[in-house]
Design an enzyme around this catalytic site. Structure first.
Site, PDB file in Angstrom:
ATOM      1  N   CYS A 267      15.135  33.446  33.540  1.00  0.00           N
ATOM      2  CA  CYS A 267      15.422  33.282  34.957  1.00  0.00           C
ATOM      3  C   CYS A 267      16.289  34.451  35.414  1.00  0.00           C
ATOM      4  O   CYS A 267      17.275  34.792  34.771  1.00  0.00           O
ATOM      5  CB  CYS A 267      16.134  31.984  35.318  1.00  0.00           C
ATOM      6  SG  CYS A 267      15.178  30.522  34.989  1.00  0.00           S
TER       7      CYS A 267
ATOM      8  N   ARG B  63      12.742  38.688  33.152  1.00  0.00           N
ATOM      9  CA  ARG B  63      13.476  37.514  32.680  1.00  0.00           C
ATOM     10  C   ARG B  63      12.709  36.212  32.868  1.00  0.00           C
ATOM     11  O   ARG B  63      13.111  35.168  32.372  1.00  0.00           O
ATOM     12  CB  ARG B  63      14.820  37.408  33.412  1.00  0.00           C
ATOM     13  CG  ARG B  63      15.713  38.610  33.229  1.00  0.00           C
ATOM     14  CD  ARG B  63      16.982  38.450  34.019  1.00  0.00           C
ATOM     15  NE  ARG B  63      17.789  37.380  33.491  1.00  0.00           N
ATOM     16  CZ  ARG B  63      18.674  37.515  32.521  1.00  0.00           C
ATOM     17  NH1 ARG B  63      18.882  38.700  31.992  1.00  0.00           N
ATOM     18  NH2 ARG B  63      19.357  36.486  32.083  1.00  0.00           N
TER      19      ARG B  63
ATOM     20  N   TRP C  69      11.833  31.099  34.786  1.00  0.00           N
ATOM     21  CA  TRP C  69      11.167  30.825  33.503  1.00  0.00           C
ATOM     22  C   TRP C  69      11.414  29.342  33.255  1.00  0.00           C
ATOM     23  O   TRP C  69      12.534  28.918  33.024  1.00  0.00           O
ATOM     24  CB  TRP C  69      11.791  31.670  32.389  1.00  0.00           C
ATOM     25  CG  TRP C  69      11.076  31.549  31.085  1.00  0.00           C
ATOM     26  CD1 TRP C  69      10.025  32.301  30.647  1.00  0.00           C
ATOM     27  CD2 TRP C  69      11.374  30.629  30.020  1.00  0.00           C
ATOM     28  NE1 TRP C  69       9.632  31.897  29.394  1.00  0.00           N
ATOM     29  CE2 TRP C  69      10.446  30.872  28.990  1.00  0.00           C
ATOM     30  CE3 TRP C  69      12.319  29.612  29.852  1.00  0.00           C
ATOM     31  CZ2 TRP C  69      10.437  30.143  27.795  1.00  0.00           C
ATOM     32  CZ3 TRP C  69      12.313  28.891  28.669  1.00  0.00           C
ATOM     33  CH2 TRP C  69      11.381  29.165  27.659  1.00  0.00           C
TER      34      TRP C  69
ATOM     35  N   ASN D  10      20.389  29.701  36.605  1.00  0.00           N
ATOM     36  CA  ASN D  10      19.810  30.147  35.335  1.00  0.00           C
ATOM     37  C   ASN D  10      20.552  29.386  34.247  1.00  0.00           C
ATOM     38  O   ASN D  10      21.774  29.443  34.188  1.00  0.00           O
ATOM     39  CB  ASN D  10      20.029  31.665  35.204  1.00  0.00           C
ATOM     40  CG  ASN D  10      19.733  32.190  33.809  1.00  0.00           C
ATOM     41  OD1 ASN D  10      19.003  31.574  33.053  1.00  0.00           O
ATOM     42  ND2 ASN D  10      20.312  33.331  33.481  1.00  0.00           N
ATOM     43  N   GLY D  11      19.829  28.635  33.427  1.00  0.00           N
ATOM     44  CA  GLY D  11      20.483  27.861  32.366  1.00  0.00           C
ATOM     45  C   GLY D  11      19.893  26.472  32.280  1.00  0.00           C
ATOM     46  O   GLY D  11      18.812  26.208  32.817  1.00  0.00           O
TER      47      GLY D  11
ATOM     48  N   GLU E 291       7.205  42.095  11.953  1.00  0.00           N
ATOM     49  CA  GLU E 291       7.398  42.640  13.299  1.00  0.00           C
ATOM     50  C   GLU E 291       6.051  43.055  13.919  1.00  0.00           C
ATOM     51  O   GLU E 291       5.797  42.809  15.097  1.00  0.00           O
ATOM     52  CB  GLU E 291       8.385  43.819  13.242  1.00  0.00           C
ATOM     53  CG  GLU E 291       8.635  44.559  14.533  1.00  0.00           C
ATOM     54  CD  GLU E 291       9.212  43.715  15.674  1.00  0.00           C
ATOM     55  OE1 GLU E 291       9.558  42.546  15.461  1.00  0.00           O
ATOM     56  OE2 GLU E 291       9.263  44.241  16.792  1.00  0.00           O
TER      57      GLU E 291
ATOM     58  N   LYS F   3       4.518  41.468  17.356  1.00  0.00           N
ATOM     59  CA  LYS F   3       4.138  42.271  18.531  1.00  0.00           C
ATOM     60  C   LYS F   3       2.734  41.884  18.997  1.00  0.00           C
ATOM     61  O   LYS F   3       2.489  41.719  20.182  1.00  0.00           O
ATOM     62  CB  LYS F   3       4.146  43.776  18.211  1.00  0.00           C
ATOM     63  CG  LYS F   3       5.483  44.427  18.023  1.00  0.00           C
ATOM     64  CD  LYS F   3       6.293  44.626  19.268  1.00  0.00           C
ATOM     65  CE  LYS F   3       7.110  43.426  19.608  1.00  0.00           C
ATOM     66  NZ  LYS F   3       8.360  43.187  19.031  1.00  0.00           N
TER      67      LYS F   3
ATOM     68  N   GLU G  38       2.667  38.338  20.577  1.00  0.00           N
ATOM     69  CA  GLU G  38       3.373  38.269  21.857  1.00  0.00           C
ATOM     70  C   GLU G  38       2.547  38.774  23.022  1.00  0.00           C
ATOM     71  O   GLU G  38       2.522  38.148  24.068  1.00  0.00           O
ATOM     72  CB  GLU G  38       4.634  39.160  21.814  1.00  0.00           C
ATOM     73  CG  GLU G  38       5.812  38.555  21.113  1.00  0.00           C
ATOM     74  CD  GLU G  38       7.003  39.522  21.126  1.00  0.00           C
ATOM     75  OE1 GLU G  38       8.093  39.069  21.443  1.00  0.00           O
ATOM     76  OE2 GLU G  38       6.824  40.724  20.825  1.00  0.00           O
TER      77      GLU G  38
ATOM     78  N   HIS H 114      -0.735  33.475  -2.689  1.00  0.00           N
ATOM     79  CA  HIS H 114      -0.301  32.077  -2.657  1.00  0.00           C
ATOM     80  C   HIS H 114      -0.736  31.372  -1.381  1.00  0.00           C
ATOM     81  O   HIS H 114      -0.102  30.423  -0.957  1.00  0.00           O
ATOM     82  CB  HIS H 114       1.219  32.010  -2.823  1.00  0.00           C
ATOM     83  CG  HIS H 114       1.671  32.644  -4.099  1.00  0.00           C
ATOM     84  ND1 HIS H 114       1.426  32.079  -5.327  1.00  0.00           N
ATOM     85  CD2 HIS H 114       2.305  33.814  -4.329  1.00  0.00           C
ATOM     86  CE1 HIS H 114       1.912  32.878  -6.269  1.00  0.00           C
ATOM     87  NE2 HIS H 114       2.449  33.945  -5.688  1.00  0.00           N
TER      88      HIS H 114
ATOM     89  N   LYS I  22      12.235  38.015  28.448  1.00  0.00           N
ATOM     90  CA  LYS I  22      12.919  39.063  27.687  1.00  0.00           C
ATOM     91  C   LYS I  22      14.219  38.560  27.085  1.00  0.00           C
ATOM     92  O   LYS I  22      14.577  38.893  25.971  1.00  0.00           O
ATOM     93  CB  LYS I  22      13.206  40.230  28.644  1.00  0.00           C
ATOM     94  CG  LYS I  22      13.948  41.388  28.036  1.00  0.00           C
ATOM     95  CD  LYS I  22      12.994  42.237  27.271  1.00  0.00           C
ATOM     96  CE  LYS I  22      13.658  43.353  26.515  1.00  0.00           C
ATOM     97  NZ  LYS I  22      12.908  43.663  25.288  1.00  0.00           N
TER      98      LYS I  22
HETATM   99  C1  G6P Z   1      13.118  37.124  23.156  1.00  0.00           C
HETATM  100  C2  G6P Z   1      12.434  38.457  23.363  1.00  0.00           C
HETATM  101  C3  G6P Z   1      12.307  39.182  22.032  1.00  0.00           C
HETATM  102  C4  G6P Z   1      13.675  39.332  21.383  1.00  0.00           C
HETATM  103  C5  G6P Z   1      14.384  37.985  21.242  1.00  0.00           C
HETATM  104  C6  G6P Z   1      15.838  38.162  20.841  1.00  0.00           C
HETATM  105  O1  G6P Z   1      12.296  36.280  22.440  1.00  0.00           O
HETATM  106  O2  G6P Z   1      11.148  38.265  23.946  1.00  0.00           O
HETATM  107  O3  G6P Z   1      11.750  40.473  22.259  1.00  0.00           O
HETATM  108  O4  G6P Z   1      13.526  39.923  20.132  1.00  0.00           O
HETATM  109  O5  G6P Z   1      14.378  37.288  22.486  1.00  0.00           O
HETATM  110  O6  G6P Z   1      16.510  38.814  21.884  1.00  0.00           O
HETATM  111  P1  G6P Z   1      17.815  39.670  21.729  1.00  0.00           P
HETATM  112  O7  G6P Z   1      18.098  40.155  23.110  1.00  0.00           O
HETATM  113  O8  G6P Z   1      18.870  38.733  21.223  1.00  0.00           O
HETATM  114  O9  G6P Z   1      17.546  40.767  20.774  1.00  0.00           O
END
Ligand code: G6P
Length: 613
Positions: free
Chosen positions: A2, A27, A75, A101-102, A486, A490, A493, A509, A608
């Site tokens: 948000c 956000r 969000w 927001n929260g 990672e 990616k 996501e 396994h 984000k």
């Molecule tokens: C969200 C974002 C990710 C990020 C994660 C942790 O899920 O989409 O890209 O890695 O939060 O965020 P931070 O700001 O704590 O690294």
């Protein structure tokens, strides 16, 4: 998670707020809305992206004149994305409005209570309850609105950053924070409020970060900060060092691509002033007073979420090898609810790009309460985690706006590697010659990243080949096992393809059962200490007709003969290799997502910065 933005001053407020919402859209983007004072307190809101709201308001432009306005991009947590659940929300009398927001955890009990007293609700959100509560306190206590907000805050459980606008108080904005970020921009005869500084920097670089349990009141062109006990404090004004260019796309089609290609620069900035191989210098300026705690730590616990957790996994390998300090890596969300055992001598390192992730913040508060020393590794200067840590090191990677984290990951690993090498050197757990070698390797990172990025055309061609795959498997060993995780993250996501990352040897396994001629398998197979073993793993995939995309060291011969595609990256010392090997995986996920028509910078359901649990 948000985005909130508000303005009061001498300018037209709506254009500032709508532009601010676009900057904050990373956000959350399932609905958006504004409230302004144009002869009354009026709210306009719409399901969908900020552009949908803007389209709606295009026809109403003439009625949007106001010098005070607030806006929200959502969000969803409580209540599906819809027009009615979009913010702002009115109070019962429609005389006050809120953006939030929260999460208000006790909203059900409060709502029931309020309903019994005749309040009518128009949404399924927890946020609407908050503004009804504020109005209820306001009406029943005959107090000022700011006092009503303050009293209401003592009655809610949960996290919030809120801004409140009232029809009877033009030119007044009241904001408060606990757990969710809020920054106030101070211009000449104007004030801005936002979830982060990006909507503000165009107008002023003077900001005040609100602390938990603080309330900010802007009225009569003056900012007052007080706490929940009504104690007034002097605002601590900071000067921001943020350029407008750094938050714009600069000619790239997406922020994600811009941020991938920015990595030679972001790593240069991250290393600047910290490493000088010629004089054997390695220094992280933010770690001073507590440096000895790190050097003599009995145990290091890394906490983080998402990509930051992956960076922590790489750090586990680096720290253990160089410093010989035992390391644990924890998901912040698990750690905080586990009553973890913390001894004197334990050090917690929190990793977070945004510095605002709610679980990471809660994890460090818990560890701090148990006596641990906390180091923060954050990108956003002045963020909550940075401020809650005893000491730390910033990434200096510049703003990361694409929801899928890219340049933050490489900068996180770089900072953590510097930290480990610095400790090891002070402890004497690495030799002088190894130390020297590593400093040279660190300095060479930007040029090697540059060289790796030149492979983008090849990666694009490979992406074309696999864009319709339904599953992907990513394999790596040792330092590059977290890179496999990672790479898979990616892809999931932003392209919504199911992908799993595994340590290559674990394939036998379970995941090996998935392999057939339809299954692309990305293997990070550099010429390092696991090389022979991973070549065997590739053979195992090939024997089951899996399609192999291998990330290999330049000059590689053997794997070229057995893989379908090879991507040759520059040679670099093993502990730093994740910083290079992840780059083709970032590009692969990017191109595949674009080819599938996905919204790369705003993938569905994600945000984000996750400032709620
Ligand atoms: C969200 C974002 C990710 C990020 C994660 C942790 O899920 O989409 O890209 O890695 O939060 O965020 P931070 O700001 O704590 O690294």
């Amino acid at each position: 998670m948000c985005g909130i933005v508000a303005y009061t001053g001498y300018r037209e407020a709506y254009p500032i707020v709508i532009k601010g919402l676009k900057r904050l859209e990373y956000r959350g983007y399932d609905s958006a809305g504004i409230a302004l004072l144009n002869g009354g307190l009026n709210i306009y809101k719409k399901k969908g992206k900020v552009a949908e709201l803007e389209k709606l308001l295009e026809e109403k432009k003439d009625e949007l004149h106001s010098h005070t306005c607030m806006g929200h991009t959502r969000w969803a947590t409580h209540g599906e994305p819809s027009d009615r659940n979009a913010h702002p929300h009115y109070s019962n009398s429609r005389g006050i409005a809120i953006i939030h927001n929260g999460i208000i955890e006790n909203y059900e009990a409060l709502k029931k209570d309020m309903q019994m007293r005749g309040h009518t609700f128009h949404s399924d959100t927890d946020s609407e309850v908050f503004i009804h509560l504020i109005e209820d306190v306001y009406e029943n206590n005959q107090c000022s609105l700011e006092d009503a907000v303050r009293i209401a805050l003592t009655m809610v459980v949960g996290a919030y950053a809120i801004v409140i606008l009232s029809k009877d108080h033009p030119g007044q904005l009241i904001a408060a924070r606990k757990g969710s970020p809020l920054v106030i921009g101070i211009g000449k005869d104007e004030f801005f409020m936002a979830s982060d500084a990006t909507p503000i920097i165009e107008y002023t670089n003077e900001v005040v970060y609100l602390n938990d349990f603080e309330i900010a009141i802007v009225k009569n062109n003056t900012l007052t900060i007080k706490n929940i006990e009504d104690k007034i404090s002097t605002p601590y004004i900071q000067k921001l060092d943020l350029e407008l260019d750094s938050i714009e796309k600069g000619g790239y089609p997406h922020f994600m691509l811009k941020e991938i290609f920015e990595q030679p620069k972001s790593i240069t900035d991250c290393l600047r002033g910290r490493v000088k191989s010629a004089s054997g210098h390695l220094m992280l300026g933010g770690i001073r007073q507590y440096a000895n705690k790190l050097i003599h730590a009995d145990r290091i616990i890394f906490v983080g979420c998402g990509t930051s957790w992956h960076a922590a996994l790489v750090a586990e390998y680096i720290f253990e090898e160089f410093t010989r300090i035992p390391v644990e890596v924890e998901y912040a969300s698990e750690f905080r609810y586990r009553n973890p055992i913390i001894h004197e001598g334990d050090v917690v390192i929190a990793i977070s790009q945004s510095g605002e992730t709610a679980d990471t913040l809660a994890a460090i508060e818990l560890a701090k309460a148990k006596g641990a020393i906390i180091f923060g590794v954050c990108n956003v200067v002045g963020s909550s985690i940075a401020r809650a840590s005893h000491e730390g090191a910033y990434l200096h990677a510049g703003p990361e706006i694409g929801v899928a984290s890219t340049k933050a990951f490489t900068a996180q690993v770089t900072v953590l590697a510097m930290m480990a090498i610095m400790i090891a050197h002070k402890k004497g757990t690495i030799t002088e010659s190894r130390y020297q070698e590593l400093l040279v390797d660190l300095e060479q990172l930007p040029s090697k990243i540059e060289k790796t990025l030149q492979l983008h055309k090849l990666v694009e061609t490979i992406s074309e080949e696999f864009k319709n795959a339904r599953n992907f498997l990513y394999l790596g060993r040792g330092y590059n096992f977290p890179v496999a995780l990672e790479g898979a993250l990616k892809l999931k996501e932003i392209s919504y393809i199911h992908a799993e990352g595994y340590p290559a040897a674990e394939m036998k396994h379970g995941p090996i059962a998935l392999i057939d001629e339809e299954m692309p398998v990305v293997v990070i197979a550099l010429q390092d200490s696991s090389y022979e073993k991973i070549v065997s793993n590739i053979q195992e995939v090939r024997a089951r007709k899996g399609r192999i995309i291998a990330i290999v060291t330049e000059g590689e011969e053997q794997i070229r003969k057995i893989a379908d595609f090879v991507i040759e990256v520059p040679r670099i010392s093993e502990p730093l290799s994740p910083i290079i090997s992840v780059i083709p995986l970032q590009l692969l996920s990017y191109y595949i997502a674009v080819m599938r028509g996905c919204n790369v910078d705003q993938p569905r359901n994600l945000a984000k910065s996750v400032t709620v649990e």
